[in-house]
Structures are given as C-alpha cells and as structure tokens.
Motif scaffolding. Structure first.
Motif, PDB file in Angstrom:
ATOM      1  N   VAL A   1      14.987  17.127  -1.769  1.00 28.34           N
ATOM      2  CA  VAL A   1      14.305  15.903  -1.323  1.00 28.34           C
ATOM      3  C   VAL A   1      14.116  15.953   0.192  1.00 28.34           C
ATOM      4  O   VAL A   1      13.045  15.612   0.714  1.00 28.34           O
ATOM      5  CB  VAL A   1      15.109  14.647  -1.742  1.00 28.34           C
TER       6      VAL A   1
ATOM      7  N   ARG B   1      19.387  10.449 -15.859  1.00 28.41           N
ATOM      8  CA  ARG B   1      19.075  11.543 -14.957  1.00 28.41           C
ATOM      9  C   ARG B   1      19.211  11.136 -13.494  1.00 28.41           C
ATOM     10  O   ARG B   1      18.761  10.058 -13.106  1.00 28.41           O
ATOM     11  CB  ARG B   1      17.612  11.929 -15.243  1.00 28.41           C
TER      12      ARG B   1
ATOM     13  N   VAL C   1      13.559  15.721  -6.606  1.00 24.78           N
ATOM     14  CA  VAL C   1      12.421  15.061  -5.960  1.00 24.78           C
ATOM     15  C   VAL C   1      11.749  14.124  -6.952  1.00 24.78           C
ATOM     16  O   VAL C   1      11.380  12.989  -6.615  1.00 24.78           O
ATOM     17  CB  VAL C   1      11.421  16.107  -5.424  1.00 24.78           C
ATOM     18  N   ALA C   2      11.612  14.583  -8.198  1.00 30.39           N
ATOM     19  CA  ALA C   2      11.031  13.726  -9.236  1.00 30.39           C
ATOM     20  C   ALA C   2      11.946  12.541  -9.516  1.00 30.39           C
ATOM     21  O   ALA C   2      11.474  11.414  -9.701  1.00 30.39           O
ATOM     22  CB  ALA C   2      10.799  14.533 -10.510  1.00 30.39           C
ATOM     23  N   ASP C   3      13.256  12.771  -9.524  1.00 29.26           N
ATOM     24  CA  ASP C   3      14.206  11.666  -9.745  1.00 29.26           C
ATOM     25  C   ASP C   3      14.019  10.559  -8.718  1.00 29.26           C
ATOM     26  O   ASP C   3      14.235   9.392  -9.010  1.00 29.26           O
ATOM     27  CB  ASP C   3      15.654  12.176  -9.649  1.00 29.26           C
ATOM     28  N   VAL C   4      13.639  10.957  -7.499  1.00 28.07           N
ATOM     29  CA  VAL C   4      13.490   9.976  -6.427  1.00 28.07           C
ATOM     30  C   VAL C   4      12.140   9.257  -6.514  1.00 28.07           C
ATOM     31  O   VAL C   4      12.043   8.066  -6.248  1.00 28.07           O
ATOM     32  CB  VAL C   4      13.650  10.676  -5.048  1.00 28.07           C
TER      33      VAL C   4
ATOM     34  N   GLU D   1       2.050   6.738  -6.723  1.00 30.67           N
ATOM     35  CA  GLU D   1       1.023   7.710  -7.136  1.00 30.67           C
ATOM     36  C   GLU D   1       1.496   9.142  -6.899  1.00 30.67           C
ATOM     37  O   GLU D   1       1.179  10.041  -7.686  1.00 30.67           O
ATOM     38  CB  GLU D   1      -0.280   7.452  -6.379  1.00 30.67           C
ATOM     39  N   ILE D   2       2.246   9.351  -5.813  1.00 31.53           N
ATOM     40  CA  ILE D   2       2.850  10.679  -5.622  1.00 31.53           C
ATOM     41  C   ILE D   2       3.873  10.903  -6.733  1.00 31.53           C
ATOM     42  O   ILE D   2       4.028  12.022  -7.236  1.00 31.53           O
ATOM     43  CB  ILE D   2       3.487  10.792  -4.214  1.00 31.53           C
TER      44      ILE D   2
ATOM     45  N   GLU E   1       0.833  -1.199   0.000  1.00 29.12           N
ATOM     46  CA  GLU E   1       0.000   0.000   0.000  1.00 29.12           C
ATOM     47  C   GLU E   1       0.877   1.262   0.000  1.00 29.12           C
ATOM     48  O   GLU E   1       0.613   2.215  -0.741  1.00 29.12           O
ATOM     49  CB  GLU E   1      -0.884  -0.008   1.253  1.00 29.12           C
ATOM     50  N   THR E   2       1.932   1.249   0.834  1.00 25.36           N
ATOM     51  CA  THR E   2       2.806   2.421   0.910  1.00 25.36           C
ATOM     52  C   THR E   2       3.557   2.632  -0.399  1.00 25.36           C
ATOM     53  O   THR E   2       3.661   3.759  -0.890  1.00 25.36           O
ATOM     54  CB  THR E   2       3.798   2.265   2.072  1.00 25.36           C
TER      55      THR E   2
ATOM     56  N   THR F   1       1.018   5.183   6.111  1.00 23.89           N
ATOM     57  CA  THR F   1       1.833   5.734   5.026  1.00 23.89           C
ATOM     58  C   THR F   1       2.530   7.015   5.468  1.00 23.89           C
ATOM     59  O   THR F   1       3.720   7.211   5.187  1.00 23.89           O
ATOM     60  CB  THR F   1       0.955   5.997   3.792  1.00 23.89           C
TER      61      THR F   1
ATOM     62  N   VAL G   1       1.238   4.194  -2.838  1.00 24.04           N
ATOM     63  CA  VAL G   1       1.035   5.631  -2.629  1.00 24.04           C
ATOM     64  C   VAL G   1       2.262   6.401  -3.107  1.00 24.04           C
ATOM     65  O   VAL G   1       2.136   7.449  -3.755  1.00 24.04           O
ATOM     66  CB  VAL G   1       0.729   5.940  -1.148  1.00 24.04           C
ATOM     67  N   LEU G   2       3.472   5.862  -2.842  1.00 21.35           N
ATOM     68  CA  LEU G   2       4.681   6.538  -3.323  1.00 21.35           C
ATOM     69  C   LEU G   2       4.666   6.627  -4.846  1.00 21.35           C
ATOM     70  O   LEU G   2       5.041   7.655  -5.423  1.00 21.35           O
ATOM     71  CB  LEU G   2       5.934   5.787  -2.866  1.00 21.35           C
TER      72      LEU G   2
ATOM     73  N   LEU H   1      -2.378  13.006   0.639  1.00 21.62           N
ATOM     74  CA  LEU H   1      -2.194  14.357   0.078  1.00 21.62           C
ATOM     75  C   LEU H   1      -2.655  15.409   1.086  1.00 21.62           C
ATOM     76  O   LEU H   1      -1.962  16.401   1.324  1.00 21.62           O
ATOM     77  CB  LEU H   1      -2.982  14.508  -1.231  1.00 21.62           C
TER      78      LEU H   1
ATOM     79  N   TYR I   1      -5.882  17.226  -4.950  1.00 19.14           N
ATOM     80  CA  TYR I   1      -6.964  16.796  -4.066  1.00 19.14           C
ATOM     81  C   TYR I   1      -8.313  17.317  -4.573  1.00 19.14           C
ATOM     82  O   TYR I   1      -9.299  16.579  -4.627  1.00 19.14           O
ATOM     83  CB  TYR I   1      -6.713  17.302  -2.637  1.00 19.14           C
TER      84      TYR I   1
ATOM     85  N   ILE J   1      20.461   9.064  -6.939  1.00 16.25           N
ATOM     86  CA  ILE J   1      19.791   7.765  -6.784  1.00 16.25           C
ATOM     87  C   ILE J   1      20.761   6.695  -6.285  1.00 16.25           C
ATOM     88  O   ILE J   1      20.423   5.910  -5.390  1.00 16.25           O
ATOM     89  CB  ILE J   1      19.132   7.344  -8.128  1.00 16.25           C
TER      90      ILE J   1
ATOM     91  N   ILE K   1       2.027  12.069  -9.776  1.00 18.33           N
ATOM     92  CA  ILE K   1       1.599  13.455  -9.544  1.00 18.33           C
ATOM     93  C   ILE K   1       2.770  14.404  -9.809  1.00 18.33           C
ATOM     94  O   ILE K   1       2.631  15.429 -10.483  1.00 18.33           O
ATOM     95  CB  ILE K   1       1.051  13.608  -8.108  1.00 18.33           C
TER      96      ILE K   1
ATOM     97  N   LEU L   1       4.597  22.700  -4.219  1.00 19.02           N
ATOM     98  CA  LEU L   1       4.076  21.340  -4.059  1.00 19.02           C
ATOM     99  C   LEU L   1       2.763  21.357  -3.278  1.00 19.02           C
ATOM    100  O   LEU L   1       1.862  20.567  -3.544  1.00 19.02           O
ATOM    101  CB  LEU L   1       5.101  20.446  -3.361  1.00 19.02           C
TER     102      LEU L   1
ATOM    103  N   PHE M   1      -0.493  19.648  -4.638  1.00 15.94           N
ATOM    104  CA  PHE M   1      -1.228  18.629  -3.888  1.00 15.94           C
ATOM    105  C   PHE M   1      -2.664  19.089  -3.638  1.00 15.94           C
ATOM    106  O   PHE M   1      -3.606  18.295  -3.688  1.00 15.94           O
ATOM    107  CB  PHE M   1      -0.523  18.318  -2.560  1.00 15.94           C
TER     108      PHE M   1
ATOM    109  N   GLU N   1       5.704  18.196 -13.235  1.00 17.22           N
ATOM    110  CA  GLU N   1       6.899  18.548 -13.999  1.00 17.22           C
ATOM    111  C   GLU N   1       6.566  18.775 -15.477  1.00 17.22           C
ATOM    112  O   GLU N   1       7.063  19.719 -16.091  1.00 17.22           O
ATOM    113  CB  GLU N   1       7.918  17.410 -13.861  1.00 17.22           C
TER     114      GLU N   1
ATOM    115  N   ILE O   1      -0.428  18.320   2.907  1.00 21.09           N
ATOM    116  CA  ILE O   1      -0.788  19.745   2.873  1.00 21.09           C
ATOM    117  C   ILE O   1      -0.761  20.303   4.299  1.00 21.09           C
ATOM    118  O   ILE O   1      -0.195  21.370   4.556  1.00 21.09           O
ATOM    119  CB  ILE O   1      -2.170  19.932   2.208  1.00 21.09           C
TER     120      ILE O   1
ATOM    121  N   LEU P   1      -4.721   7.695  -0.959  1.00 19.84           N
ATOM    122  CA  LEU P   1      -3.907   8.726  -1.619  1.00 19.84           C
ATOM    123  C   LEU P   1      -4.432  10.110  -1.261  1.00 19.84           C
ATOM    124  O   LEU P   1      -3.665  11.008  -0.911  1.00 19.84           O
ATOM    125  CB  LEU P   1      -3.914   8.527  -3.136  1.00 19.84           C
TER     126      LEU P   1
END
Lengths: 476, 476
Positions: free
Chosen positions: B343, B291, A343-346, A135-136, A128-129, B129, A132-133, B45, A307, B296, A139, A299, A303, A144, B49, B41
């Motif tokens: 990050v 990238r 952050v996107a790279d991660v 899905e973030i 589940e976690t 989460t 969610v990661l 979010l 939402y 990473i 997003i 961000l 977010f 981006e 926030i 999710l």
C-alpha cells in the motif's frame, strides 16, 4: 450556483478587502482553496474511517451468519449512507443542501471548526475525492478478478461451460430488458442497463460455497467456475457497451454493433498483443531493483489500459480486467496477487460501501403508495435473476456423465461484487431512475443472500455424488 | 473567480437553455459535475501513470549510481513538474492559466476530447485529488516509519544516542533559523520552518550505507540508528509545532510552549494509553475473520489518530506516526509491516513526486540576477545542514570505548524522505516563499546525495576498526 460560489468564496475575499490588491478575485480563490485544502484531507480521512467501520462490521456479521462478506460491506454502506444514517452522502443537484444533510460534515464542523461558508466546497471536494477512490477501487477489483481468471482452465472446461455462460447471459438479459420495457414501460436505456446487471455472476461467492461443501473439483463445480470466468468476460464487454450507450442516451443498432465490436476487439487485441509483448515486460520487471517494482509496473499497465479503454468510449474497468488477464499468464502471477491483495483490501471496500451509501432504499419503502411500482420492479428483477440462471443447467444435454443440472444453474445465481459493478457504473452514468437503481441493489442483495443456502440444497437434492476431481476429462 | 465559474458551468447551462426548467442553476451545476466526473478519474489515472514512471525511472537510475532511490523519486518529480516538463502541475492562483500550462491536461484534451470550457474544473478536481492521495501517502510513510521504530532498542542504546540526537536537532535549527533571520533578514515563520527542515535525519539511507560497509552493528552504527530514531520523534514534534505556527502566522513564546506541550502530551498520551489498550485491539483483530482485518483495523487507527492530531491543531502525520509506534510493540508488527508495504509502495511515491513536481527550481536559475539571493540561501542551508550534524559526534566524550566521532556526525547528514516531509508540509502551508521552498529541496537533495560517499570516507579515515556487534554494551 452563482450564489453558492459567491458565499463559498466570501471568506477568501474578506481577507483581501482592506489592502487594495490588483488581482483580488484570483487571490481570493487561492485563499479559499488554501483554507479548504487541509479540511478536505480531514473529510477524506473521516470518510475512510466510516467506510472501514461499515465494511468490517457488515462483513464480520455476514461471515458469522454464513453469508458472503461482500454482502455485509454493501449493507454496511446502505446503513451509513443516504438510506439510514446520512454519514456518507454524495451531492446530487444542490450541494449546499446535501452538505447540510451530511452527518460527517456536521461532525467535521463540530470538531475541526470549519468556517460555515466553505462547508459546501469542502463537502464537494471531499465527495469527489472519495468517489475517485471508489473508482480506483473498482479498477483494482477488476484487475484482481482478471488476475485470478485462468484462460487456459477456461479452454479446458470447454463447451459445456461456454453453453452455460452464454445461456446465463442471454436469458436474464432478454427476460429482464424485455419485461421492463413491455410490462413496466421503462425507457430503453435504463431497461438495458438493468438487464445487463442481471447477466453478472460472482465467481467468488459460488467458489467459496463449493469449497465448503467440497464440490469445487466436481464436474458441476468445474463447469460453474469455467462458466463464471467466461461470464465475467461477457459481462464486462456488455457493461462497456451499455455504459457507452448510456452516455449517448439513445440506442441505435449500428451503434450497438460498433460498440460490441470495439469492446471485443479491445479485449482480444490486448490479450493477443499482451501474449506477444508480456515477456519483454516481465524482463523489464526483473531488471528493476527498487521496492515494489512488480506491483507498480503492473498497476501502471492496468491504469494505462484503463485510460485507453476510457478514451475509446469503453469503460476503464475493461482495461484493468484485460491487464489482469494478461499478467495472469506470467510467472509473476503469484507474487503480484499477493501484493495486490493489501492494496485491494484498502480500496475495494470504498467502492462497495460507496455503492451502498448512494443507494436510497427509501424509494422502496412500502408504506409510501408511490413506491409500489419500484417494489414490484425489484421483485420482478429478483425472480428473473433466479430463473434466468437456473435454466442454464437444463440446456446441457448429451454429456458423457450425469451432472446435477439444478446445482449448475443455482451456482450461477449470486451477482455479488460483479452485480455491484453494474449498479455502480449505472448510478454514476445518471441514466437510472433512483427506484431502478435501488431495485438493482435489492436484486444483487437477494441473489447473493439466497445463493449459498440454495446451492447447498441443490447438491443435497442431487444425491450424495462423489466429490472426485475430473481434472483430465474434457467437455462433452 | 466568478468568470471562471461561469465559463466552467456554461456547457451545463447550455443543455438546459431550451426547456424552461424551474431550478436551472442547480441542474446546471449537477450536469457540469456529471460531465466532469469521468474526466477527473481519467486525469487522476494519467497523473498516477506519470507519478509511477517518474518515480521508477528516477529511482532505478539512482540505484544504479549507488544513490538512495528516494532521491531519484524526488528528482523524477522535479523533472515532470513545474521546473521542466510541466506534465504534473498544480494550480496556484489562476486555475485557468495553470490548466493551460499543464501538458497532462493538453494530453487529456487531445485524447479524451474534453470540452475546453470544463478543462478548468477538471484540472482543479484532478489536482485536488492527487494532492489528497499524496497526503495519504505521507500519512502512510510516517505510519511505516513509526512501525519500523523500536522504542526499546532506543532505550538500550541510551544516553550517547540521546546526546547525538538532541545536539543534531538543536544545532542546525539554531544556526539555520538564526542565520536566515539575522544574515538574510527573512521573516520569523519561514525562517523557523527552514530551520526545522534542517533538523531531520533519514534513518533509511544511513542504515543502508552502514549495512553495505558492514558497520550497522558497530558502536558507531548503533549510536547513529538510535539517534536517528529519536530524531524522527523530535523532528515530528517540531514539525507539528512549526506547522501550527505557520497556520497562525505569528510566533509568540506562550503559543510555542503550548504547542510543544500539546505535541509532547499527544505523543506520550498515545503511547501510554496505547500500551494499556492495544492488547484489546489485538484481541479484536484476532476475532475478525474477513480479508485484510489486521491491515484495515490498523489503518483505521492510524487515520483516526491522524484526524485527532489534525483537529487539535497538530499535524495528521504525528497521529499516524504515533499509531505506528504503538502497533510496533504488538505481535502483529511483522504481518502488518508486510501488508502495509504494497500500500505504501502505491501511495508514498505520489507524495515524493508531488513534492518534487511542485518545486520550481527555476527560481534558483543562476542566469537570472534576481535569483542570486535564493541561491546563496540554498548554499547556506547546505553548509549549515552538514556542519550542524557533523558537530554532533564531537559532543561525545567520556565513553568507555573510542568511537569514530566524524562517522557518527556524517551518518546523521542525509535528510532524505524526512526532510521532504518538512518541505511538503511547508509548501502546503503557503508561508514559504517559492525560493526558500526550492532552497530547502536543494538542501535535501544535496545532503542525501553527499552523505553516502562521505560516510564511506569517514569510516575509512577512522582506520580499519573491527565491525563487531556490541549488542549488550550499554551507553557510557
């Protein structure tokens, strides 16, 4: 379910069997959670290690083969997922059985000494976690993409790009959905979803190839990039509508119209309101003095809009994309792009690898006779995906200058990360049969794989036209 | 528990009551998950926030009051958490009751239309989460602290810093633990945990104040910074040992010795092996072309060492800290620090706010007579925290130059983010009584709040000594 829960809770109960406590069940639950908690973190860390190894090995191999890295991240995900290694698997139906199949959970049990009776709940929480990661991650990806889009440039490239974009969305959607319903007798909702996945265009892959062969600023390059930006916008509206239909389970014309209207209204509303209010938002940013104020405020906006989009029955990524579009017009754009990148790279690779890992390519194994139809559907989708975009170039006529029509169409072919967003949302909605899900992934892989060499070929065919910038010419 | 699960699953079952399906329980479970998924999710979010608003508002207020921003993030967390607003709350024991208390879940229900019967499971998954995100946040925090530490600089400042660091760890630990056991009759494990939390020093806060009053390169500044770096290392070893004791629940001398030895062996082993192997690792980084390769690969190393530390019964953050120390010695350090920053900006506030949100300051409300002891313990911890560090300066004698001994001791007072790591780990372990947990947070807030004005005062008291750099003088 009940059996599973009782066994999962058993170790917690066991602690409390001897002293006669009044709220045994409540305490048992809390104890089981306290035991599972650190193991969930360990499971998530292991999952992230697998994600990063898969995405980097896949990405680096693709770069060396002159293919887009995103393809490697996806294929890396397929390799570590349910199709091959079973390292990163997700529960479907029976959690205990899926947990037993997961090599990652076996590794966790072997190294961290997990009580066999809580493996199921550790596995469920870990999955589940990671979900969610991912899905973030998507997003952030759409945020981006929005941030890199340039509405003004789009207006400048003008009508030609708009024609290419609209034709390139309508043609594959109608061919794909129609074919799946009438030739293959699929249900309407899955067929519409697959048709929608065919509409995507990945601007990143085409832009990279164009830059390599120094055609980015050619007339063709400008039209392709403009059309791809518009395609992103059309595509995400379509995705929001289709995903909402998938939640309903049925397709009614009135419903579709309402959804299209609300998606368009949301996007236009955010852009219009955004242009009015964003100066105050930027003013606020400038007054903050703590670390990361530009990134965190942006961000938070992304977010919040995600939402909001989610709450009005659209997709969260539409909100994140809109936030990116609005922030792209401020003077914070460059600073923000630079800060979002790490952050996107991660997080974005988590999305790509999870989409690949969830795809069961086994359902397309040609050795099994029952799989033949899935394979034929996959082949059909690949053909429609290519034809549906190649025709777009030939709808351009009456322009002042001669353009390479084949190159424009071919430039729109790669689905890349945008196609994966469709596949990911479709898979999460649960309406896609497993074989159709796999067929969409095959279509994304094939188009992304074929586009770069085809694009080079198309430009060579069109003769050695000059790669001159056409910055000031408006569309014909 | 069983009651809760049955009601949580009920909507899933309801879907399948009419058609007679063979695996109703399995399908019911999957259906409930599919329903809860997007809501989790949405809940995450919303939580993010709330986290960002709380941390930014708190942080900005503190900066304007000339206080460290981390204090504002913590207090922001207290305000949105269980103590005041009940926006961000975490299940303890009865999930359904906690879900009903959560204003965030009420908001989610009001806006996203959550089926009341799955609220409990959405709440549990959301909390889990957010918890994992906060734990990844503290892993990144320690990775960043490791990356900013300079082992060579530490060696250069030499014996004086070592004396200050060791005295500043041993004195508050013995005073604190001893006082709690003999004066307040607490159990050994919670008392040791609170004593350990007293050993921390936050280098960031002191360094910032020293820079403001231009004493960073003074002899006192050099000793304080060197001692604080060593304190981080000693502190994290102590934390790993104490957290492992908390898991066991008992304290045996043999056990403590084994844990101290294994924590020291892990840290020294990683540093020694790291120095040997890191050139190959950096060589690998240089060959990658996709990238974010530096970030990473480094995070993969940090997560892998965190997992390893976790598996050998130490704390994951020890592994992340060690990874940071090793990578700090490479030529990638500056690039990596720059990429980790965004990050960390995104994830570290989740940790600070969650620690604050979980702290129930209500247990220290002086109006309730039963709370008096907790208040007295909090006051005791604050006094010990200050005395235990102030004495360190006075243990320095025989140096070649006169130093401001009071200033050195006062510079070690703020616990800041390092104290919060202790509080967070202690709270997660479940061994700390709620009032002791709150007392530790009060101690962290008080020391962080008092240190900057006290440090300015101490330097003024010591007379207007020149703020000359002493870069090449070795310790006496």
């Amino acid at each position: 379910m009940t059996d599973f829960v009782l066994t999962a809770i058993a170790p917690g109960w066991a602690h409390f069997l001897s002293p006669p406590l009044p709220f045994t069940s409540v305490l048992g639950e809390a104890a089981a959670e306290a035991e599972a908690g650190p193991l969930v973190l360990a499971g998530v860390l292991l999952s992230l290690i697998v994600v990063y190894l898969a995405s980097k090995i896949g990405g680096e191999l693709c770069v060396r083969l002159d293919l887009p890295p995103v393809l490697g991240e996806l294929v890396g995900g397929v390799v570590v997922g349910v199709s091959v290694l079973n390292l990163l698997v997700f529960p479907e139906g029976n959690i205990a059985a899926a947990a037993a199949d997961s090599r990652l959970m076996s590794f966790l049990q072997a190294t961290a000494g997990v009580d066999p009776e809580i493996v199921g709940s550790v596995f469920a929480s870990t999955s589940e976690t990671v979900n969610v990661l991912s899905e973030i991650g998507v997003i952030l990806l759409l945020f981006e993409i929005g941030l890199e889009s340039d509405l003004n440039e789009l207006i400048r490239v003008g009508p030609q790009a708009a024609i290419v974009a609209v034709v390139g969305v309508v043609t594959p959607f109608i061919l794909g959905t129609g074919g799946l319903v009438y030739l293959f007798h699929l249900d309407t909702v899955p067929a519409i979803f697959a048709g929608a996945a065919l509409t995507a265009t990945s601007i990143g892959i085409t832009a990279k190839v164009l830059a390599e062969i120094q055609r980015l600023s050619s007339r063709e390059g400008q039209i392709i990039i403009g059309a791809a930006v518009l395609d992103d916008i059309l595509g995400i509206v379509i995705l929001a509508v289709v995903a909402s239909l998938a939640k309903e389970g049925t397709v009614e014309i009135s419903n579709v119209l309402i959804l299209v209207a609300s998606a368009a209204a949301f996007l236009i509303g955010v852009i219009v309101l955004g242009r009015l209010l964003i100066p105050y938002f930027v003013g606020l940013m400038n007054q903050l003095k703590t670390r990361g104020q530009v990134l965190i405020l942006s961000l938070t906006l992304a977010f919040a809009l995600a939402y909001l989009a989610d709450v009005i029955q659209l997709e969260g990524i539409l909100g994140a994309f809109a936030a990116g579009l609005v922030l792209a017009e401020t003077d914070k754009r460059d600073e923000l792009e630079e800060q979002v990148k790490p952050v996107a790279d991660v997080l974005v690779p988590v999305f790509f690898v999870v989409v690949g890992a969830k795809t069961n390519l086994g359902v397309l194994n040609p050795a099994v006779p029952a799989n033949r139809e899935g394979l034929i559907i996959a082949a059909f989708l690949v053909v429609v995906a290519i034809i549906g975009k190649v025709v777009t170039g030939y709808t351009l006529f009456g322009g002042k200058e001669k353009v390479n029509k084949l190159a424009i169409g071919v430039g729109m072919i790669p689905r890349g990360e945008v196609g994966l967003v469709f596949a990911g949302v479709g898979s999460a909605s649960g309406v896609l049969p497993e074989s159709l899900d796999a067929a969409i992934i095959v279509m994304v892989i094939a188009t992304t794989f074929l586009a770069p060499p085809m694009l080079r070929f198309a430009f060579n065919m069109g003769g050695p036209s000059d790669a001159e910038p056409v910055a000031e010419t408006s569309g014909g």
